[in-house]
Write a protein that holds these residues in place. Structure first.
Motif, PDB file in Angstrom:
ATOM      1  N   THR A   1     -13.966  -8.759 -13.753  1.00  0.00           N
ATOM      2  CA  THR A   1     -14.281  -7.337 -13.948  1.00  0.00           C
ATOM      3  C   THR A   1     -15.619  -7.180 -14.649  1.00  0.00           C
ATOM      4  O   THR A   1     -16.454  -6.363 -14.270  1.00  0.00           O
ATOM      5  CB  THR A   1     -13.188  -6.657 -14.784  1.00  0.00           C
ATOM      6  OG1 THR A   1     -11.913  -6.969 -14.245  1.00  0.00           O
ATOM      7  CG2 THR A   1     -13.363  -5.157 -14.819  1.00  0.00           C
TER       8      THR A   1
ATOM      9  N   SER B   1     -18.704  -8.018 -12.485  1.00  0.00           N
ATOM     10  CA  SER B   1     -18.720  -7.471 -11.124  1.00  0.00           C
ATOM     11  C   SER B   1     -19.954  -6.628 -10.848  1.00  0.00           C
ATOM     12  O   SER B   1     -20.385  -6.499  -9.716  1.00  0.00           O
ATOM     13  CB  SER B   1     -17.455  -6.648 -10.873  1.00  0.00           C
ATOM     14  OG  SER B   1     -17.411  -5.556 -11.779  1.00  0.00           O
TER      15      SER B   1
ATOM     16  N   THR C   1     -15.668   0.737 -18.834  1.00  0.00           N
ATOM     17  CA  THR C   1     -14.489   0.960 -17.997  1.00  0.00           C
ATOM     18  C   THR C   1     -14.672   2.235 -17.173  1.00  0.00           C
ATOM     19  O   THR C   1     -14.417   2.251 -15.967  1.00  0.00           O
ATOM     20  CB  THR C   1     -13.234   1.078 -18.878  1.00  0.00           C
ATOM     21  OG1 THR C   1     -13.139  -0.083 -19.709  1.00  0.00           O
ATOM     22  CG2 THR C   1     -11.975   1.211 -18.044  1.00  0.00           C
TER      23      THR C   1
ATOM     24  N   PRO D   1      -7.629   0.616 -15.402  1.00  0.00           N
ATOM     25  CA  PRO D   1      -7.331  -0.811 -15.560  1.00  0.00           C
ATOM     26  C   PRO D   1      -5.821  -1.075 -15.511  1.00  0.00           C
ATOM     27  O   PRO D   1      -5.019  -0.202 -15.846  1.00  0.00           O
ATOM     28  CB  PRO D   1      -7.873  -1.161 -16.948  1.00  0.00           C
ATOM     29  CG  PRO D   1      -8.700  -0.036 -17.385  1.00  0.00           C
ATOM     30  CD  PRO D   1      -8.341   1.159 -16.573  1.00  0.00           C
TER      31      PRO D   1
ATOM     32  N   ILE E   1      -9.522  -1.209 -11.142  1.00  0.00           N
ATOM     33  CA  ILE E   1     -10.739  -2.002 -11.336  1.00  0.00           C
ATOM     34  C   ILE E   1     -10.419  -3.370 -11.925  1.00  0.00           C
ATOM     35  O   ILE E   1     -11.289  -4.220 -12.037  1.00  0.00           O
ATOM     36  CB  ILE E   1     -11.733  -1.304 -12.282  1.00  0.00           C
ATOM     37  CG1 ILE E   1     -11.081  -1.017 -13.644  1.00  0.00           C
ATOM     38  CG2 ILE E   1     -12.281  -0.039 -11.641  1.00  0.00           C
ATOM     39  CD1 ILE E   1     -12.073  -0.599 -14.721  1.00  0.00           C
ATOM     40  N   GLY E   2      -9.180  -3.593 -12.345  1.00  0.00           N
ATOM     41  CA  GLY E   2      -8.794  -4.885 -12.911  1.00  0.00           C
ATOM     42  C   GLY E   2      -8.620  -4.794 -14.410  1.00  0.00           C
ATOM     43  O   GLY E   2      -8.257  -3.755 -14.943  1.00  0.00           O
TER      44      GLY E   2
END
Lengths: 453, 486
Positions: free
Chosen positions: A173, A176, B146, B300, B321-322
């Motif tokens: 993440t 990325s 994020t 997330p 998005i992980g």
């Protein structure tokens, strides 16, 4: 109202000085009426301090903390003994109610403690420089990958398959947005084989994607010790940097990565004096070779002098950071885990050279005793041959999920069900033994496990 | 010998044979280490200090006495919201039922903790006017990261990956552009108008199908409310641009207005600012992110779901998005924020914003009235929200005394300085945020001190602080002659 020192009388005085009748007048001069929230937010009614404690007791009663159970759970967060002095010192409010040392003269306490933390981490890891902290081991690892990409101009990250799965996810993440490519070295024997690694590196290079970093965890997620020197050599052979992710307690016994060719060392510092806290806050350790200091993320504290020539401390190399360099900063990190780095400095100071060694020895001896006894049970065997520190992987006779579920009802947490991390690995149990487990407790675990065959 | 007033390092207190902690004997048979691992992997030297417990305790206690915190000093760091940290929250967070939880315990055993996580997510959505939240980000900067990744995923999902620019006001906090760059975006600045607000004309010029997001703070870093925010969001949306709210300044608007209602698509909160969790000397913080429903799929993982009456962590969110954290975020920090909101209730939260705004405006008036003619100026007119920025540029021209000097001299008067030299669009800036947990008396005393400094002998001010544990620290030398470890 709680925590509001001003009284209606004082407010009236201030409003009068401002020439307005109410605060609402000040607000209405700035916030358009159409944006104002009508009524009160839909939140529970306020509680006095006494009522708050009662309310939270109810939630607490619905938790069974691992520290009060027979726990053999590790996998990145650990239940270690912490000397009482740590919590006392870290709860001094001169420390915890302060903030980043933008004015060093006001913050010499935290600054010096952080300098000491940096020094202790360097001593532990064998590296030249350390930062003041990252959020946790996973984001530290991600930042290390970014540093390597920046240092080499390359985009490839090669991760050992035995790196903590959640750390891998965070690295994916985190990088990325930077065009990284991530390759994984398979670890069928629970360790990173230098030959397998070498082959993969060769493929990457001839495919036009030479790696920036080779990452290995030591001990790794399965508990096994890695051959860090061999991995580092393979990395350097192809012009990549070597990143090693450590368990700081294990460094009481293990040769530090700095002596094995590591370029960057990261890890999870929670075991150094902080509780498990359901997985957060944590402490990201980050240390590297001197030549990379200007690429390091986060705060770095330096020693200097004051106007009278006395020793003093301050944040340094700030031009790397977001508050100066903005979009060209080495990282966007601002608030980090300062209070936990203070706890780590206190912890390491109390443990010292002999204490940390002894702590690590207790862990390794108890873990090996447990491993021996478990592997002697019919139906159980150690999954891997490799040496280990205080975690090891067991092949169980029935799915680990069943064992975990049933033993939990008896107050035993036998370990991590690895099928949660590696689908298909149904009979894999990752067992961790710290110095807190007595022989009698280990025997009780073995006894409970023996019911399954 | 160390100079008087200096503290030795812990290494300098070390002596061979000193023991800080005694551990129990090993109760299992001990096997030589060489039989457990290759000898070359065993460490032969561990250069840690050897100090007794009394010396360690005295050392760190003395260090604490060389440190200033909210509990000792008025700490008006603009943009940081240095409010009082309630002690009952520290008490609750220390309970083993919370601190002793392992993140991999079966969910059945941690329902109390999971309920708190779920409740706080809901509270934050209510406060922010949003639909869903995640507590994973461990600090504001990670919350911003994020949020931008969520926006990027949203655009990619709609086949609009060509959007590679993020717009950021020139007054923004440094984490905004740093975060955008870390996400792989090109950062473009939008100018502020003469009222300190985002210039709509300049914004319009920069909006296009190549822009992914606009990052805003409201009130902004000048303490000024962006009163055209609805128009800004509508303008951005008309170009397919998502709008991100940096929630660092939420203390000004709790219960008064909500970013979601203004048109923002995603925001982060700083629990260590608005929601009273301690700053810790630089963390731990917590930067939860909250989104409108169109962005919810990208939050997330893992996220909480109720299955058969039990709260569980679920990874069944294919568009997520992980992970941005190895576990669930800074739970112990979230717990404190949860307790704070439970204690204050909706009326309490609104009172916080009201007193924060009142205190800031009152202090602003004292300084503007008293500072007139002394070179202290207000670049953007009153009223302000919860913080304000002054410029001491004229004072510097007249006396040679800089904002940095004024800041250091405030320490001699018993105050922690405000934020200085930020935002960068104001020369010789002082950014002052008193917060609601300060009394009128404290504000009066601070104003008196600051105004007195403006009249002092410039040499005294330029050589301050005079009464702090150290005098002016040579930061230039620290960067030129690196000494980063003993």
């Amino acid at each position: 109202m709680a925590y509001l020192p001003n009284t209606p009388h004082l407010r009236a005085e201030m409003l009068s000085a401002l020439g307005v009748k109410s605060v609402e007048e000040l607000i209405d001069r700035q916030v358009p009426g159409k944006l104002k929230f009508r009524g009160l937010l839909n939140l529970p009614a306020p509680l006095s301090e006494m009522e708050l404690l009662d309310e939270l007791e109810k939630d607490a009663a619905c938790n069974q903390p691992a520290v009060e159970m027979l726990s053999f759970l590790g996998a990145g967060v650990y239940d270690h003994f912490v000397p009482s002095a740590v919590a006392r010192l870290v709860s001094r409010s001169e420390f915890y109610t302060s903030y980043t040392a933008y004015q060093p003269e006001a913050s010499q306490g935290m600054l010096q403690a952080t300098y000491e933390y940096q020094s202790l981490i360097c001593a532990l890891t064998g590296m030249d420089v350390a930062n003041a902290s990252n959020y946790d081991g996973a984001t530290s690892l991600a930042e290390a990958a970014v540093l390597c990409m920046s240092a080499t101009g390359r985009r490839g990250i090669v991760l050992s398959g035995a790196v903590h799965p959640a750390y891998r996810k965070v690295v994916e993440t985190y990088t990325s947005g930077l065009g990284s490519t991530i390759r994984t070295v398979p670890t069928p024997n629970g360790v990173t084989s230098p030959d397998t690694l070498g082959d993969l590196l060769g493929e990457a290079c001839s495919g036009g994607d030479p790696p920036a970093a080779v990452v290995v965890q030591h001990p790794n997620y399965f508990g096994c010790l890695e051959d860090v020197s061999a991995v580092a050599a393979k990395a350097h052979d192809v012009g990549a940097l070597c990143v090693v992710c450590v368990n700081p307690i294990s460094l009481g016994i293990l040769v530090p990565p700095g002596s094995c060719g590591a370029d960057v060392v990261v890890g999870e510092g929670q075991p150094l004096g902080s509780p498990m806290n359901y997985g957060g806050p944590l402490l990201g350790i980050f240390a590297c070779r001197e030549e990379h200091v200007r690429r390091m993320p986060g705060r770095i504290i330096g020693a200097t002098t004051d106007a009278h020539g006395r020793r003093a401390y301050c944040m340094t190399l700030q031009t790397r950071e977001q508050h100066i360099r903005r979009e060209r900063a080495t990282s966007n990190i601002c608030t980090n885990e300062a209070l936990l780095s203070l706890a780590a400095a206190v912890y390491l100071s109390l443990m010292g050279k002999h204490g940390l060694r002894r702590m690590a020895e207790l862990c390794i001896q108890k873990a090996h005793y447990a491993a021996r006894r478990i592997s002697e049970l019919p139906g159980y065997k150690l999954a891997f041959d490799a040496p280990f520190f205080n975690e090891f992987t067991v092949e169980t006779p029935v799915p680990a999920a069943k064992i975990v579920s049933e033993l939990s009802q008896e107050g035993i947490l036998p370990g991590r069900d690895l099928s949660l991390d590696f689908p298909g690995m149904d009979n894999g149990l990752l067992v961790c033994v710290t110095e807190r487990r007595t022989k009698a407790q280990i025997d009780r675990l073995v006894d409970a496990l023996s019911r399954y065959r | 010998m160390l100079q008087p007033g200096t503290e030795p390092t812990i290494a300098e207190l070390s002596a061979e044979g000193r023991v800080g902690v005694l551990l129990p004997q090993c109760d299992v048979p001990e096997v030589p280490l060489e039989e457990l691992m290759p000898a070359e992997q065993i460490r032969t030297d561990l250069p840690l200090p050897e100090v007794s417990e009394p010396d360690v305790v005295r050392h760190f206690t003395r260090l604490s006495q060389r440190n200033v915190g909210v509990d000792t000093h008025f700490y008006p760091l603009g943009s940081c919201t240095m409010k009082y940290n309630p002690k009952v929250n520290e008490e609750i967070a220390s309970w083993r039922a919370f601190s002793g939880l392992h993140p991999y315990q079966p969910e059945e055993m941690v329902q109390g903790a999971l309920r708190i996580v779920q409740s706080l997510e809901r509270f934050l959505c209510e406060v922010g006017g949003m639909d869903a939240a995640s507590l994973q980000p461990a600090a504001g900067a990670l919350g911003e990261f994020t949020g931008l990744l969520i926006i990027r995923a949203y655009h990619a999902d709609r086949g609009e990956s060509q959007r590679n620019i993020v717009l950021v006001p020139d007054s923004s906090h440094g984490t905004n552009p740093a975060t955008a760059a870390r996400c792989g975006y090109q950062v473009v600045k939008v100018a502020s108008d003469e009222r300190g607000r985002v210039d709509l004309g300049d914004l319009e010029r920069h909006l296009s199908g190549c822009v992914a997001a606009l990052m805003m703070t409201n009130p902004n870093t000048l303490g000024v409310f962006e009163d055209q925010i609805q128009e800004v969001c509508e303008l951005a949306h008309s170009h397919g641009v998502q709008v991100y709210c940096d929630g660092a300044n939420m203390n000004a608007v709790l219960g008064i207005c909500r970013p979601g209602d203004m048109g923002f698509d995603v925001m982060h909160f700083n629990l260590h600012k608005t929601f009273s969790t301690p700053h810790g000397g630089g963390g731990p913080g917590s930067g939860p992110v909250a989104v409108k429903s169109h962005l919810e799929p990208y939050l997330p993982v893992p996220r909480l779901r109720k299955q058969d009456g039990v709260l569980r962590w679920s990874y069944d969110f294919p568009k997520s998005i992980g992970r941005v954290h190895p576990f669930y975020g800074n739970f112990a920090v979230a717990l404190r924020a949860y307790c704070y909101i439970r204690q204050l209730g909706p009326e309490g939260l609104r009172s916080i914003a009201e007193d924060a705004v009142l205190n800031a405006n009152y202090l602003l008036k004292l300084l503007v009235d008293g500072g007139a003619g002394k070179g202290l100026e207000l670049p953007y007119p009153a009223p302000c929200m919860h913080e304000f920025v002054l410029s001491a540029a004229e004072h510097k021209k007249a006396t040679g005394v800089r904002t940095a000097d004024i800041a250091k001299r405030l320490l001699d008067y018993g105050f922690h300085p405000p934020t200085v030299y930020f935002p960068i669009i104001v020369e010789e800036a002082l950014m002052i945020e008193p917060t609601e947990t300060e009394s009128k008396e404290t504000l009066d005393a601070f104003a008196q001190a600051l105004l007195a400094i403006l009249d002092e002998d410039p040499d005294v001010v330029k050589n301050s602080p005079h009464t702090a544990p150290v005098s002016r620290v040579d930061e230039v030398k620290a960067a030129r002659e690196l000494n980063l470890r003993w």
